[in-house]
Scaffold this motif. Structure first.
Motif, PDB file in Angstrom:
ATOM      1  N   SER A  26       3.390  -1.216   6.851  1.00 19.74           N
ATOM      2  CA  SER A  26       2.365  -2.114   6.279  1.00 19.74           C
ATOM      3  C   SER A  26       1.297  -2.136   7.325  1.00 19.74           C
ATOM      4  CB  SER A  26       2.618  -3.401   5.835  1.00 19.74           C
ATOM      5  OG  SER A  26       2.941  -4.320   6.813  1.00 19.74           O
ATOM      6  N   TYR A  73       3.860   0.599   2.016  1.00 17.29           N
ATOM      7  CA  TYR A  73       4.896   1.678   1.528  1.00 17.29           C
ATOM      8  C   TYR A  73       6.211   1.505   2.132  1.00 17.29           C
ATOM      9  CZ  TYR A  73       5.115   3.744   6.287  1.00 17.29           C
ATOM     10  OH  TYR A  73       5.578   3.885   7.500  1.00 17.29           O
ATOM     11  N   GLU A  80       4.177   2.470  -3.098  1.00 17.88           N
ATOM     12  CA  GLU A  80       2.949   2.386  -2.342  1.00 17.88           C
ATOM     13  C   GLU A  80       2.212   1.233  -2.971  1.00 17.88           C
ATOM     14  OE1 GLU A  80       3.627   5.749  -3.484  1.00 17.88           O
ATOM     15  OE2 GLU A  80       4.755   6.344  -1.716  1.00 17.88           O
ATOM     16  N   ARG A 101      10.499   4.869  -4.045  1.00 15.44           N
ATOM     17  CA  ARG A 101       9.400   4.976  -3.196  1.00 15.44           C
ATOM     18  C   ARG A 101       8.139   3.988  -3.827  1.00 15.44           C
ATOM     19  NH1 ARG A 101       8.142  11.119  -1.276  1.00 15.44           N
ATOM     20  NH2 ARG A 101       7.602  10.027   0.724  1.00 15.44           N
TER      21      ARG A 101
END
Length: 118
Positions: A49, A63, A73, A71
């Motif tokens: 971060s 992320y 983001e 995943r």
């Protein structure tokens, strides 16, 4: 309000944007990374971060890849904050980001309430 700038080894010039006046000085303090917390290593494979702020703006980018390969983001931007709003948001932004990463129901509820103005 005047803030003390950390020693040069803590704050690089690339972390401070050029400003028209001294009231918009950005302070970027190093924090332990998400992966340095043992509790996060239990459910995260990789994460990072970066946040920043000026007198009236607060940002956070995160992320993460969890142990199941999901995943995520996200980028969070707050603008035109007063001093009280900045204080409250700054102190709770990490918890907010972690909840967004871990709780799908909370993430959906937060996304539904986002302001989508251009």
């Amino acid at each position: 309000m005047r803030m003390t700038v950390p020693a040069p080894e803590v704050l690089s010039t690339s972390m401070v944007p050029p400003c028209a006046n001294t009231s918009c000085l950005a302070i970027a303090m190093p924090r332990p990374g998400l992966m340095q917390n043992p509790a996060n290593r239990l459910w995260l494979e990789h994460a990072g971060s970066k946040g920043g702020s000026t007198a009236f703006v607060l940002t956070q980018a995160i992320y993460a890849t969890d142990k199941e390969g999901n995943r995520t983001e996200l980028a969070i931007f707050f603008n035109d904050l007063d001093e009280m709003q900045m204080e409250k948001l700054s102190s709770s932004l990490n918890v907010f980001g972690q909840k967004l990463l871990q709780d799908a129901e909370f993430r959906d509820k937060a996304a539904a309430g986002m302001d989508s103005r251009p």
